[in-house]
Design an enzyme around this catalytic site. Structure first.
Site, PDB file in Angstrom:
ATOM      1  CG  HIS A 133       6.134  76.635  87.591  1.00  0.00           C
ATOM      2  ND1 HIS A 133       4.827  77.023  87.626  1.00  0.00           N
ATOM      3  CD2 HIS A 133       6.171  75.378  88.059  1.00  0.00           C
ATOM      4  CE1 HIS A 133       4.095  76.031  88.082  1.00  0.00           C
ATOM      5  NE2 HIS A 133       4.884  75.017  88.346  1.00  0.00           N
TER       6      HIS A 133
ATOM      7  CB  CYS B  37       1.525  87.660 105.554  1.00  0.00           C
ATOM      8  SG  CYS B  37       0.866  88.818 104.342  1.00  0.00           S
TER       9      CYS B  37
ATOM     10  CG  ASP C 159       3.480  93.689  96.584  1.00  0.00           C
ATOM     11  OD1 ASP C 159       4.234  93.904  95.617  1.00  0.00           O
ATOM     12  OD2 ASP C 159       2.727  92.711  96.660  1.00  0.00           O
TER      13      ASP C 159
ATOM     14  CD  GLU D 265      -0.301  93.568  98.776  1.00  0.00           C
ATOM     15  OE1 GLU D 265       0.752  92.917  98.851  1.00  0.00           O
ATOM     16  OE2 GLU D 265      -1.332  93.135  98.223  1.00  0.00           O
TER      17      GLU D 265
END
Ligand code: PEP
Ligand code: MG
Length: 577
Positions: A189, A500, A453, A429
């Site tokens: 986080h 992306c 990925d 991916e």
């Protein structure tokens, strides 16, 4: 010290070392008649902690968005849990010990329970327990109002073993120059927060919080993943020079903010932004993004452990469309399971290969259905694109498309407005999806290559394991061939292909992607200006020629060396040439 750079940039400053468990805990026997006084002290500290947490939750929701605020709901729930507070009071009464010791004893027992759990998400809640215990202890010691992280006297580089969410949220970010932690990963986080706030950060430094003396001068290089303790004068001068160059470059790059990205031979390339939080829509616009190419919707969950409602989501998606108008917003459906964001957490031994994203539909389709309903409703408000992640082939695609049809049918049955046609795409991916792109093409409107990925799965290199990060090669021949195959399949079927993954944000790689025939790139907003400057300095023809040359080489190192040589001029910012 070497770690993992998770938010780029260089910062120089004095260290503010956060040491947890700095409240001394000791065992003291209290006379039986004083036990109720101890219990009262505990209850007061709990009440004080509750007030503080409610205030933090409100401030964080206001400043960083609701999902960040949800984190504190879990802490508040723990405060209300009889297993923690009432049990501690019981220990005070039966063992005749001080409140601190009772709380510590009970927390340790609970900690043991958490650690024994097989569910990684629930195991993680142990950290929340530490956080809550620390807060109560601080309030017990009367130090709750003592110098606080939310009001720093001057600017610091924050060094910590791990920055707990409540600490991160309480931090006076205006005065944080950089963050360096012993633990952590790019999906932690704190890393996410640092990135969205544009503050350099390095994680995984192992011993920094023990080895950096409080107040020491440090340099944090978030781009290289380094922390330098007490740099020598020449070293410092070098860092300052790099920092100044970056500042000048940023300034120069601002001038092309409103200029379209067109190669020297006139090929239009669209540069979009990736985003995790609704607030990043502004950052995207400020950096000249032509839309959001990837909204990682699962971050709406934060660490709340709860799915946001259809209505909450509808508001978020509509807000994004409003802010980005007239540009498109691409929302990725829940890509949960590989990290700690899913309620219920990762359930597989190797979550990256396990029950992730649409594979969780079988477990419970409801949250997926609610999201698709929200997306269908929002798509009436502007150019919304829906993107399905982690699809491994045609049968996976069928599952999500059927669910989309079900969502549409349920809205219609309720007589609700719902877009007739919605732009639907799939993230390529998983290698099996890349190989079967021609079979997926008839059912989608666009392909987007998720290189983060794709590279991980193609090269069998765990993307979050710093021990194998040197093997993570975007220019590996297998990666280039796979993307070339996807572009060919897209072209044959008239399906546009974008990228992306992080690969697009590296200018050299962006040239390669353009050379491979990709005309839309989505990246973290901060990377857009530089990629644009470099792409405006090359021709698409030259990029294609370089890719053809790269295809004849057998290693990523050889490919990169050739590209750096050939693109030396284009990669040098104009004002430093
Ligand atoms: C990717 O895999 O390239 C991607 C864009 O998604 P994420 O990094 O969220 O997995
Ligand atoms: Mg991905």
């Amino acid at each position: 010290m070497r770690g993992l750079g998770v938010s780029p940039g260089i910062a120089v400053g004095h260290a503010l070392v956060i040491e947890r468990r700095s409240v001394p805990i000791f065992r003291m026997l209290v006379p039986p008649e004083a036990a109720e006084g101890e219990v009262l002290r505990l209850q007061r500290a709990v009440a004080q902690s509750r007030e503080q947490l409610v205030a933090i939750r409100e401030r964080v929701s206001r400043e960083l968005g609701r999902p960040h605020g949800y984190i504190f709901d879990a802490h508040l729930l723990m405060l209300d849990d009889p297993l923690l507070v009432e049990r501690s009071a019981e220990v005070v009464r039966t063992d005749h010990v001080n409140a601190e010791w009772a709380l510590r004893t009970v927390s340790e027992q609970l900690r043991g329970l958490f650690e024994g759990l097989s569910d990684a998400y629930l195991r993680e809640r142990g950290t929340d327990l530490d956080d809550v215990q620390g807060r109560i202890l601080l309030n017990l010691s009367g130090a709750g109002d003592a110098p606080s992280l939310s009001k720093l006297p001057s600017s610091f580089v924050v060094v910590a073993d791990e920055l707990l969410p409540s600490e991160a949220a309480e931090l006076d970010w205006q005065r944080v120059l950089a963050v360096a932690t012993d633990q952590g990963s790019p999906t932690h986080h704190t890393s996410i927060l640092a990135r969205s706030l544009g503050i350099p950060a390095v994680v995984g430094l192992v011993n920094a919080s023990r080895e950096v003396p409080p107040g020491a001068l440090v340099v944090v290089d978030g781009s290289r993943g380094e922390l330098v303790l007490e740099p020598s004068a020449p070293m410092l001068a070098r860092f300052r020079a790099t920092q100044e160059r970056a500042r000048q470059e940023d300034e120069a790059l601002q001038s092309i903010r409103g200029v379209p990205c067109v190669t020297r031979d006139g090929v239009r390339i669209h540069l979009l932004a990736n985003a995790e939080f609704p607030g990043e829509a502004d950052t995207a616009v400020q950096h000249g993004a032509e839309g959001i190419g990837l909204f990682r919707s699962e971050y709406l969950l934060g660490r709340s452990g709860r799915w946001p409602s259809e209505e909450q989501q509808f508001e978020v998606y509509r807000g994004l469309l409003e802010r980005l108008r007239p540009w498109p917003v691409t929302v990725r459906t829940w890509d949960v399971g590989a990290d700690d964001l899913a309620p219920g957490g990762p359930s597989s031994a190797n979550p990256a290969l396990g029950q992730r994203a649409s594979r969780l539909i079988g477990r419970d389709p409801a949250p997926f259905l609610a999201q698709l309903r929200a997306l269908l409703r929002a798509s009436e408000e502007g150019p919304l694109r829906v993107m399905f992640p982690f699809v491994a082939g045609p049968s996976d695609l069928r599952v999500v498309l059927d669910l989309l049809a079900e969502a549409r049918a349920s809205l219609r049955a309720e007589g609700r407005a719902c877009a007739e046609a919605i732009t639907v795409g799939v993230t390529l991916e998983v290698p099996s999806a890349a190989v079967t792109a021609d079979l997926l093409a008839p059912d989608v409107d666009f392909f987007t290559v998720g290189t983060n990925d794709l590279i991980q799965y193609l090269l069998a290199v765990d993307r979050v394991d710093p021990r194998v990060s040197s093997l993570y090669e975007p220019l590996h021949p297998a990666v280039l061939r796979t993307i070339a195959g996807i572009v060919a399949a897209g072209a044959a079927a008239g399906v546009p292909v974008s990228v992306c993954g992080e690969m697009a944000s590296e200018p050299l790689n962006a040239v390669v992607l353009v050379g491979l025939g990709v005309h839309e790139l989505s990246m973290s907003a901060g990377a857009i200006p530089r990629v644009k400057a470099v792409l405006r300095g090359v021709t698409a023809e030259e990029a294609r020629r370089l890719v053809a040359a790269a295809m004849g080489l057998s290693t990523a190192a050889a490919i990169e060396a050739m590209l750096r040589r050939e693109l030396a001029r284009a990669l040098t910012p104009a004002h430093t040439r």
